[in-house]
Design a protein around this motif. Structure first.
Motif, PDB file in Angstrom:
ATOM      1  N   ALA A  82       0.825  -1.214   0.000  1.00 47.57           N
ATOM      2  CA  ALA A  82       0.000   0.000   0.000  1.00 47.57           C
ATOM      3  C   ALA A  82       0.854   1.256   0.000  1.00 47.57           C
ATOM      4  O   ALA A  82       0.423   2.311  -0.491  1.00 47.57           O
ATOM      5  CB  ALA A  82      -0.941  -0.005   1.200  1.00 47.57           C
ATOM      6  N   ASP A  83       2.063   1.166   0.540  1.00 46.40           N
ATOM      7  CA  ASP A  83       2.975   2.319   0.530  1.00 46.40           C
ATOM      8  C   ASP A  83       3.360   2.714  -0.891  1.00 46.40           C
ATOM      9  O   ASP A  83       3.779   3.845  -1.131  1.00 46.40           O
ATOM     10  CB  ASP A  83       4.245   1.998   1.329  1.00 46.40           C
ATOM     11  N   LEU A  84       3.221   1.779  -1.830  1.00 46.80           N
ATOM     12  CA  LEU A  84       3.514   2.065  -3.236  1.00 46.80           C
ATOM     13  C   LEU A  84       2.275   2.584  -3.968  1.00 46.80           C
ATOM     14  O   LEU A  84       2.318   2.773  -5.179  1.00 46.80           O
ATOM     15  CB  LEU A  84       4.023   0.800  -3.932  1.00 46.80           C
ATOM     16  N   ARG A  85       1.195   2.786  -3.229  1.00 46.47           N
ATOM     17  CA  ARG A  85      -0.068   3.321  -3.765  1.00 46.47           C
ATOM     18  C   ARG A  85      -0.642   2.426  -4.866  1.00 46.47           C
ATOM     19  O   ARG A  85      -1.159   2.913  -5.882  1.00 46.47           O
ATOM     20  CB  ARG A  85       0.111   4.761  -4.264  1.00 46.47           C
ATOM     21  N   LEU A  86      -0.545   1.143  -4.641  1.00 52.37           N
ATOM     22  CA  LEU A  86      -1.116   0.202  -5.588  1.00 52.37           C
ATOM     23  C   LEU A  86      -2.641   0.236  -5.532  1.00 52.37           C
ATOM     24  O   LEU A  86      -3.228   0.422  -4.466  1.00 52.37           O
ATOM     25  CB  LEU A  86      -0.642  -1.224  -5.290  1.00 52.37           C
ATOM     26  N   ASN A  87      -3.269   0.065  -6.682  1.00 47.99           N
ATOM     27  CA  ASN A  87      -4.699  -0.204  -6.765  1.00 47.99           C
ATOM     28  C   ASN A  87      -4.867  -1.718  -6.800  1.00 47.99           C
ATOM     29  O   ASN A  87      -4.275  -2.384  -7.650  1.00 47.99           O
ATOM     30  CB  ASN A  87      -5.284   0.410  -8.036  1.00 47.99           C
ATOM     31  N   PHE A  88      -5.660  -2.273  -5.897  1.00 53.21           N
ATOM     32  CA  PHE A  88      -5.788  -3.721  -5.778  1.00 53.21           C
ATOM     33  C   PHE A  88      -7.121  -4.212  -6.326  1.00 53.21           C
ATOM     34  O   PHE A  88      -8.173  -3.639  -6.034  1.00 53.21           O
ATOM     35  CB  PHE A  88      -5.709  -4.146  -4.306  1.00 53.21           C
ATOM     36  N   LEU A  89      -7.064  -5.305  -7.091  1.00 55.67           N
ATOM     37  CA  LEU A  89      -8.257  -6.057  -7.445  1.00 55.67           C
ATOM     38  C   LEU A  89      -8.141  -7.426  -6.793  1.00 55.67           C
ATOM     39  O   LEU A  89      -7.185  -8.159  -7.063  1.00 55.67           O
ATOM     40  CB  LEU A  89      -8.399  -6.212  -8.961  1.00 55.67           C
ATOM     41  N   MET A  90      -9.106  -7.753  -5.931  1.00 59.27           N
ATOM     42  CA  MET A  90      -9.037  -8.983  -5.156  1.00 59.27           C
ATOM     43  C   MET A  90     -10.326  -9.783  -5.265  1.00 59.27           C
ATOM     44  O   MET A  90     -11.335  -9.426  -4.642  1.00 59.27           O
ATOM     45  CB  MET A  90      -8.768  -8.664  -3.681  1.00 59.27           C
ATOM     46  N   PRO A  91     -10.345 -10.841  -6.057  1.00 57.17           N
ATOM     47  CA  PRO A  91     -11.478 -11.767  -6.017  1.00 57.17           C
ATOM     48  C   PRO A  91     -11.433 -12.545  -4.699  1.00 57.17           C
ATOM     49  O   PRO A  91     -10.407 -13.141  -4.357  1.00 57.17           O
ATOM     50  CB  PRO A  91     -11.236 -12.692  -7.213  1.00 57.17           C
TER      51      PRO A  91
END
Length: 278
Positions: A159-168
């Motif tokens: 999250a520190d890398l500002r990722l956008n997450f898609l999690m099924p």
């Protein structure tokens, strides 16, 4: 409508991953999310990065006829979107080697980086390969392991890398691998996935698989909100011999923009939504 690649993948003699029919639909939904994300970012940032934390060998096999279709890594490449770099990760070296062969066969001109390791082992590498300059780079990270193999502490660091997450939110859930199994026999893995406190909260009042699933997804949302993420969930039919619930949910988490805009686009593409466990 389902997204189809511009060509068919042929049998190359290497290993493929057996899949149930609903998995094909799930990969199509994932592709819709990726397309919606890219469309929202087109022309707004310099670099778009796609990460698949559990890329596998790149191909699924379906049914007695062994119909081949692309897993998210190869499917995303086949969409030919303006993505600057693709980063595919796998813990198994053999799987990664097969994926490399397939990437080189079909997509030699693409900027693809293959990383061996579990997500918690790849933090340093991902920090090295992902530019963090605000406003110049946006990263879409798919975390689809069909398990609890992504520890929340790893998500916290990513999250520190500002990722956008898609999690099924997909994992084996049936008579044998049921809520009691996860709360007792696999408690350490569940606690790492949700945090110790999160697992304790899920356990309260859980008396069947459906309640366990609902509380788990709700707790994960709470965890992501605590990290400062906006979130939205889409709900899709499940027809699985391994995951015996009527529907499953996919979560999209972002600090960059309203996640509802992504969900609305996915819904508009024709994937009917259902209220969870009516």
């Amino acid at each position: 409508m389902a997204i189809l690649p511009p060509f068919r993948f042929t049998d190359d003699g290497f290993a493929v991953t057996a899949a149930e029919p609903w998995i094909k639909e799930k990969t199509s939904v994932i592709a819709q999310y990726v397309q919606s994300y890219v469309n929202l970012h087109a022309g707004k940032v310099r670099d778009l990065v796609f990460i698949d934390l559990f890329a596998g060998n790149g191909l699924y096999s379906l049914g007695a006829r062994h119909e081949l279709f692309a897993a998210p890594a190869l499917l995303t490449l086949s969409l030919d979107l303006p993505i600057t770099r693709y980063i595919f990760c796998a813990a198994d070296q053999e799987q990664l080697n097969i994926l490399k062969i397939r990437v080189n066969k079909y997509f030699r001109g693409k900027s693809v980086l293959l990383l061996k390791g579990k997500p918690e082992e790849l933090i340093t590498n991902l920090r090295h390969y992902i530019p963090v300059t605000a406003g110049s780079t946006s990263v879409f990270c798919l975390a689809d392991s069909f398990s609890f193999d992504l520890e929340f502490e790893t998500v916290r660091k990513l999250a520190d890398l500002r990722l956008n997450f898609l999690m099924p939110f997909c994992f084996a859930l049936n008579d044998k691998l049921n809520y009691r199994f996860y709360l007792r026999d696999s408690r350490i893995k569940l606690s790492n996935y949700l945090t110790k406190e999160g697992a304790e909260l899920v356990e309260r009042g859980t008396g069947n698989n459906r309640t366990f699933y609902k509380r788990l997804v709700q707790q994960y949302q709470t965890n992501m909100l605590a990290l400062g993420y906006n979130l939205s969930l889409s709900t899709h039919k499940a027809d699985s011999g391994l995951m015996e619930v009527p529907v499953y949910q996919i979560g999209f988490f972002s600090k960059e923009f309203s996640t509802q805009s992504i969900r609305n686009t996915v819904e508009a593409a024709g994937h009917t939504q259902f209220e969870l466990f009516q």
